[in-house]
Design a protein around this motif. Structure first.
Motif, short mmCIF file in Angstrom:
data_model
loop_
_atom_site.label_atom_id
_atom_site.label_comp_id
_atom_site.label_asym_id
_atom_site.label_seq_id
_atom_site.Cartn_x
_atom_site.Cartn_y
_atom_site.Cartn_z
N THR A 74 13.22 1.25 15.13
CA THR A 74 13.19 0.78 16.53
C THR A 74 12.52 1.93 17.68
O THR A 74 11.97 1.43 18.59
CB THR A 74 14.61 0.46 16.98
N PHE A 101 14.24 -6.78 24.68
CA PHE A 101 15.07 -6.40 23.26
C PHE A 101 15.52 -7.68 22.53
O PHE A 101 15.71 -7.65 21.37
CB PHE A 101 16.39 -5.63 23.64
N PHE A 287 20.33 -1.98 19.77
CA PHE A 287 20.47 -1.94 21.11
C PHE A 287 20.46 -0.27 21.86
O PHE A 287 20.17 -0.03 22.60
CB PHE A 287 21.49 -2.79 21.63
N MET A 290 17.44 1.36 21.58
CA MET A 290 16.27 1.12 22.65
C MET A 290 16.69 1.61 24.02
O MET A 290 15.84 2.02 24.71
CB MET A 290 16.68 -0.51 22.85
#
Length: 359
Positions: A74, A101, A287, A290
């Motif tokens: 990621t 995302f 997440f 990110m």
């Protein structure tokens, strides 16, 4: 246009996961080969044997490094999007941080689903196979099976074989009730029914034993009887307590067996819950990454990105170990521990995302 961008993000995320997984797997496989070579005795030192055994360990190792794979892939995905000005372009056409995302998270979920339903059962099988190949073979002496919350043991000693059934067994205290034993020695057959007993070392101590000689039909009651066996406490415990070697679809049944034999702990449920919820947890992990990676500068230094990824993974590992320790010590329940892990991760990711949107 939006559909094509989502497909593009989904496919490129899958690509980054595969590349990262392949790179880490090569590194881990080298470590596995070195570790396996230390396990084998010098007279069994054979390259193909070592390679085979290291491959048996690989599925379990991959399962353990999956969170790091998601974190690293990621981070490098967002580094690539920012470096190629794709991230800015998507933002300019109206994509929010969450919109970008969504396909990335779906790709993570697909991979997590694959790891749970395919890799998890393979890992359980390969670990059992690895233990069978590397452990000393006692199959000629005894076999232990768990069936319908009962323990069945076949114990072989020279010219005598005992078939033992424990209906009620406390594995922590090694005590049992209603013990039935059929003993076959040459052509002689005997039957024992004990009200209670306990295992101490290689001795099975029986109390209030009803003895029946099947050959001559003699019957007698014995207050105490000691039978010598070829297995010890750890052999029985290990036959049921290796909870990490159980495929996900047998988790419920295994927990019931552990509770029956007084071996259950909150740690087991925390581990099983973490495995079953891993696809969702991996999305949350992505997440969080990110939220931090979206602040990368264009052409962010490779080693800085790698260090950033490892730092986040290590922080999650330490936090998870702390929660596991508190769970094992019975300070918190496994549900509370997992809830804390998930909620803090979500809040951290949301906080970073909101900061990016505001700025």
């Amino acid at each position: 246009m939006i559909y094509k961008i989502s497909i593009y993000l989904f496919l490129i995320k899958i690509k980054f996961i595969i590349v990262t997984l392949f790179s880490l797997t090569l590194f881990i496989q080298i470590i596995n080969i070195i570790e396996v070579s230390r396990i084998l005795k010098s007279d069994n030192f054979d390259f193909f044997s070592i390679l085979y055994l290291s491959l048996l360990k690989l599925p379990t190792t991959i399962g353990q490094i999956i969170p790091f794979v998601i974190i690293i892939s990621t981070a490098f995905l967002y580094r690539s999007l920012i470096g190629n000005n794709e991230f800015i372009s998507m933002r300019n056409v109206g994509y929010s941080i969450i919109d970008i995302f969504k396909p990335v998270g779906f790709a993570i979920f697909v991979c997590g689903f694959f790891f749970l339903f395919i890799l998890n059962p393979i890992s359980a099988f390969s670990e059992k196979k690895f233990e069978y190949e590397t452990a000393k073979d006692f199959s000629s002496l005894y076999s232990i099976k768990i069936k319908n919350n009962e323990i069945w043991i076949k114990n072989i000693q020279e010219n005598k074989t005992n078939y033992i059934k424990f209906s009620q067994f406390d594995l922590k205290n090694m005590t049992a009730k209603r013990i039935k034993i059929i003993e076959v020695e040459d052509d002689k057959k005997r039957f024992y029914l004990a009200e209670s007993g306990n295992l101490s070392g290689n001795n099975l101590n029986l109390d209030n034993v009803y003895f029946f000689n099947i050959d001559n039909e003699e019957y007698q009651k014995i207050d105490n009887l000691i039978l010598n066996v070829n297995f010890v406490e750890n052999d029985i415990v290990n036959s049921i307590s290796n909870y990490k070697h159980i495929p996900f679809y047998k988790y419920k049944k295994h927990i019931e067996s552990l509770k029956k034999f007084n071996l259950y702990s909150e740690e087991v449920s925390l581990y099983y819950l973490s495995e079953i919820m891993k696809p969702i947890f991996l999305i949350i992990l992505g997440f969080v990454v990110m939220g931090f990676a979206s602040k990368f500068k264009r052409y962010e230094n490779f080693f800085k990105t790698l260090f950033f990824s490892i730092s986040i993974g290590f922080a999650f590992f330490i936090f998870n170990e702390v929660l596991t320790g508190l769970t094992v010590a019975n300070y918190i329940s496994f549900l509370f521990a997992y809830t804390i892990l998930i909620l803090l991760s979500i809040l951290l990711g949301l906080y970073q995302s909101i900061n990016i949107e505001i700025n």
